[in-house]
Design a protein around this motif. Structure first.
Motif, PDB file in Angstrom:
ATOM      1  N   VAL A   1      25.229  37.603  29.454  1.00 25.60           N
ATOM      2  CA  VAL A   1      24.773  37.010  30.721  1.00 25.60           C
ATOM      3  C   VAL A   1      24.453  35.532  30.523  1.00 25.60           C
ATOM      4  O   VAL A   1      24.823  34.692  31.355  1.00 25.60           O
ATOM      5  CB  VAL A   1      23.572  37.790  31.296  1.00 25.60           C
TER       6      VAL A   1
ATOM      7  N   ASP B   1      25.589  39.497  39.359  1.00 24.75           N
ATOM      8  CA  ASP B   1      24.460  39.012  40.155  1.00 24.75           C
ATOM      9  C   ASP B   1      23.562  38.102  39.329  1.00 24.75           C
ATOM     10  O   ASP B   1      23.141  37.040  39.798  1.00 24.75           O
ATOM     11  CB  ASP B   1      23.623  40.180  40.693  1.00 24.75           C
ATOM     12  N   LEU B   2      23.262  38.510  38.098  1.00 24.20           N
ATOM     13  CA  LEU B   2      22.384  37.710  37.241  1.00 24.20           C
ATOM     14  C   LEU B   2      22.980  36.340  36.932  1.00 24.20           C
ATOM     15  O   LEU B   2      22.259  35.359  36.800  1.00 24.20           O
ATOM     16  CB  LEU B   2      22.091  38.457  35.935  1.00 24.20           C
TER      17      LEU B   2
ATOM     18  N   VAL C   1      25.663  44.108  38.110  1.00 23.85           N
ATOM     19  CA  VAL C   1      24.354  43.525  37.806  1.00 23.85           C
ATOM     20  C   VAL C   1      24.528  42.225  37.028  1.00 23.85           C
ATOM     21  O   VAL C   1      23.882  41.214  37.334  1.00 23.85           O
ATOM     22  CB  VAL C   1      23.485  44.530  37.015  1.00 23.85           C
ATOM     23  N   ALA C   2      25.402  42.231  36.029  1.00 30.10           N
ATOM     24  CA  ALA C   2      25.646  41.014  35.244  1.00 30.10           C
ATOM     25  C   ALA C   2      26.176  39.898  36.140  1.00 30.10           C
ATOM     26  O   ALA C   2      25.765  38.735  35.996  1.00 30.10           O
ATOM     27  CB  ALA C   2      26.633  41.304  34.117  1.00 30.10           C
TER      28      ALA C   2
ATOM     29  N   ARG D   1      23.618  46.199  28.283  1.00 32.02           N
ATOM     30  CA  ARG D   1      22.690  46.936  29.131  1.00 32.02           C
ATOM     31  C   ARG D   1      22.980  46.805  30.607  1.00 32.02           C
ATOM     32  O   ARG D   1      22.460  47.563  31.398  1.00 32.02           O
ATOM     33  CB  ARG D   1      21.258  46.526  28.834  1.00 32.02           C
ATOM     34  N   TYR D   2      23.793  45.814  31.011  1.00 32.06           N
ATOM     35  CA  TYR D   2      24.043  45.584  32.428  1.00 32.06           C
ATOM     36  C   TYR D   2      25.479  45.939  32.784  1.00 32.06           C
ATOM     37  O   TYR D   2      26.410  45.491  32.126  1.00 32.06           O
ATOM     38  CB  TYR D   2      23.817  44.117  32.798  1.00 32.06           C
TER      39      TYR D   2
ATOM     40  N   LEU E   1      29.614  46.891  29.659  1.00 35.45           N
ATOM     41  CA  LEU E   1      28.168  46.714  29.555  1.00 35.45           C
ATOM     42  C   LEU E   1      27.900  45.335  28.971  1.00 35.45           C
ATOM     43  O   LEU E   1      28.269  45.047  27.836  1.00 35.45           O
ATOM     44  CB  LEU E   1      27.538  47.797  28.670  1.00 35.45           C
ATOM     45  N   TYR E   2      27.237  44.510  29.763  1.00 36.83           N
ATOM     46  CA  TYR E   2      26.959  43.137  29.373  1.00 36.83           C
ATOM     47  C   TYR E   2      25.562  43.032  28.777  1.00 36.83           C
ATOM     48  O   TYR E   2      24.602  43.573  29.314  1.00 36.83           O
ATOM     49  CB  TYR E   2      27.067  42.211  30.588  1.00 36.83           C
ATOM     50  N   SER E   3      25.446  42.322  27.670  1.00 38.29           N
ATOM     51  CA  SER E   3      24.154  42.100  27.006  1.00 38.29           C
ATOM     52  C   SER E   3      23.497  40.847  27.592  1.00 38.29           C
ATOM     53  O   SER E   3      24.110  40.110  28.374  1.00 38.29           O
ATOM     54  CB  SER E   3      24.374  41.908  25.505  1.00 38.29           C
ATOM     55  N   GLU E   4      22.264  40.603  27.178  1.00 37.34           N
ATOM     56  CA  GLU E   4      21.585  39.357  27.585  1.00 37.34           C
ATOM     57  C   GLU E   4      22.380  38.149  27.104  1.00 37.34           C
ATOM     58  O   GLU E   4      22.505  37.154  27.818  1.00 37.34           O
ATOM     59  CB  GLU E   4      20.169  39.291  26.997  1.00 37.34           C
TER      60      GLU E   4
END
Length: 121
Positions: A49, A14-15, A11-12, A6-7, A43-46
């Motif tokens: 991350v 930064d997280l 964004v990934a 999702r990221y 696209l990185y998942s939770e």
């Protein structure tokens, strides 16, 4: 079923508190495997991350090099696989025990001792 990505990489990164180029390097080393869109966007998942955060902690707080991180991640992945296998075997064993108990109930016959013959007069 794997978790959906999702990221996007920025964004990934930064997280996880990392630079996007670091994420690319980790992917090249096989430490993380983000999903890809048909256009090739990562696209990185939770889960990804969380894994990136773990890598960050292992390298910065514990001082492991990437070879050490690879070893730790490989061991953790193996542990997860073995735990899943153990849960599967436990379910199978419970099912087999239940089947065995059901068979006992069908096969058990109450034994009644025969009455002694009546005395002859």
């Amino acid at each position: 079923m794997p978790e959906r990505g999702r990221y996007m990489i920025s964004v990934a990164a930064d997280l996880a508190g990392l630079h996007p180029q670091t994420l690319r390097m980790y992917e090249t080393r096989g430490l993380v495997r983000p999903a890809r869109t048909p256009g090739g966007t990562r696209l990185y998942s939770e889960h990804d991350v969380d894994r990136l955060r773990l890598i960050q902690r292992l390298t910065s707080e514990l001082g492991l090099n990437l070879a050490g991180v690879e070893h730790v991640l490989r061991l953790e992945d193996e542990l997860r696989r073995l735990q899943a296998r153990m849960r599967q075997l436990e379910r199978q064993l419970r099912d087999e025990i239940q089947m065995t108990h059901k068979q006992y109930r069908r096969e058990v016959v109450v034994y009644e001792r025969p009455k002694p013959p009546a005395p002859r007069s």
